[in-house]
Enzyme design. Structure first.
Site: not given
Ligand code: IPM
Ligand code: MN
Length: 368
Positions: A140, A190, A222, A246, A250
């Site tokens: 990032y 990785k 992975d 990230d 999710d």
């Molecule tokens: C998260 C979000 C953020 C990220 C975005 C909104 C920049 O997806 O907090 O996971 O990628 O970190």
């Molecule tokens: Mn995110």
């Protein structure tokens, strides 16, 4: 009476609604335990673009640095998709400016809610893990990071860079948290391809010698992505690079019934007890794992639980108020066990509690 300064950044979409719910819960905590939460508020994200032409003002960062903690909603929305600086820059800017390097994202399948998970019930039953995402380094933020045009066409670069110190401090958060839980730490990387991952793995292994009571395993990102949804109960604490975190957080969120239930904490230091056995008070930003959900703004369908649990994290990590934090967590458990559901977790077409009603139910539990 102890006073705590909280900067409230509701952001966009349902952000302000769910943050308001968590503040109502905090008021009950303040009355019951005699604390004083002193709030300041500001605009961030799209609403700050509309008002000031920028998603994050320097003044906001200055206020954030003076506060004990930040309560954050969510930023973004289709309205600002083509803005020169996107709303998301606000959260990225705050993380970096405040040095919030440790992002804790718990994934828990609440008892009785297995049915609501899109995955097979018996696979997700009992899953209870924490993803620790390194939040101020890695892909990032590494430099070079740019786009340019050459004779052969356009090019773009991002850099996955870590220093040994950055890896060690996030790994320490992992070991300490694992020590306070089921004593298992999975370091995700990785290392079969990436040099930064090889260094990451080395540092993890070296630090592991300080924590003989914690079982350390290394996993490639992975195959970890596969195991996380097929065998989620094998995990306790997981620690990983920013982008990996990230993505996997999710994915992990899918295990639980809804993103709306999950809190997060982004910390500028190591949580836990100090040498005198007292809870360390760490600057942190607390936000739900979900986004701005522009489609349900003002409908009462937003689930406030992720933000209310984030406020509990704030009490625990930034204010050292463990009993109060536990009271909020227990109240949420009780309300869910009693069968109350917000729109996102209700049966299709069935009755649901509105944002405000769910908040009232949680408040009643705490007040009793
Ligand atoms: C998260 C979000 C953020 C990220 C975005 C909104 C920049 O997806 O907090 O996971 O990628 O970190
Ligand atoms: Mn995110």
């Amino acid at each position: 009476m102890a006073t705590f300064d909280v900067l409230v950044l509701g952001g966009d979409g349902i952000g302000p609604e769910v943050v308001a719910s968590s503040q109502r819960v905090l008021e009950v905590v303040a009355n019951k335990w005699k604390h004083n939460f002193r709030y300041s508020t500001d605009l961030v994200g799209g609403s700050a673009i509309d008002a000031y032409g920028t998603p994050l003002r320097a003044e906001t960062i200055a206020t954030a640095k003076k506060a004990n903690a930040i309560l954050f909603g969510a930023v973004g929305g289709p309205k600002w998709d083509n803005a020169t600086v996107r709303p998301e820059a606000a959260i990225l800017g705050i993380r970096k400016a405040l040095g919030l390097y440790a992002n804790l994202r718990p994934v828990k399948v609440f008892p009785g809610m297995e049915e609501s998970s899109p995955l097979k019930n018996d696979r997700v039953r009992g899953a209870d893990l924490v993803i620790i995402r390194e939040l101020t380094g890695g892909l990032y933020y590494g430099k070079p990071k740019k786009r340019w045009t050459t004779k052969e066409g356009r090019k773009g670069v991002d850099t996955m860079l870590y220093t040994e110190k950055e890896v060690e401090r996030i790994m320490r958060v992992g070991f300490e948290l694992a020590r306070s839980r089921r004593k298992k730490l999975t370091s995700v990387d990785k290392a079969n391809v990436l040099e930064s991952s090889r260094m990451w793995r080395e540092v993890a292994t070296e630090l592991g010698k300080e924590y003989p009571d914690v079982e350390l395993e290394h996993q490639l990102v992975d195959s970890c992505a596969m195991l996380l949804i097929t065998q989620p109960t094998r995990y306790d604490v997981m620690v990983m690079e920013n982008t990996f975190g990230d993505i996997l957080s999710d994915e992990g969120a899918v295990l639980s019934a809804s993103l709306g239930m999950l809190p997060s904490a982004s910390l500028a230091g190591l949580p836990g007890l100090d040498s005198k056995g007292k809870a360390r008070k760490i600057r942190g930003l607390y936000e739900p794992s979900h986004g701005t959900a522009p489609d349900i703004v003002g409908t009462g369908k937003a689930n406030p639980i992720g933000t209310i649990l984030s406020a509990a994290f704030m009490l625990q990590y930034s204010f050292g108020l463990t009993e109060e934090a536990n009271a909020i967590n227990a109240a949420v458990d009780a309300v869910i066990s009693a069968g109350h559901r917000t729109a996102d977790i209700a049966e299709r077409g069935g009755e649901f509690s509105t944002t405000d009603h769910m908040t009232d139910l949680i408040i009643e539990q705490i007040a009793n």
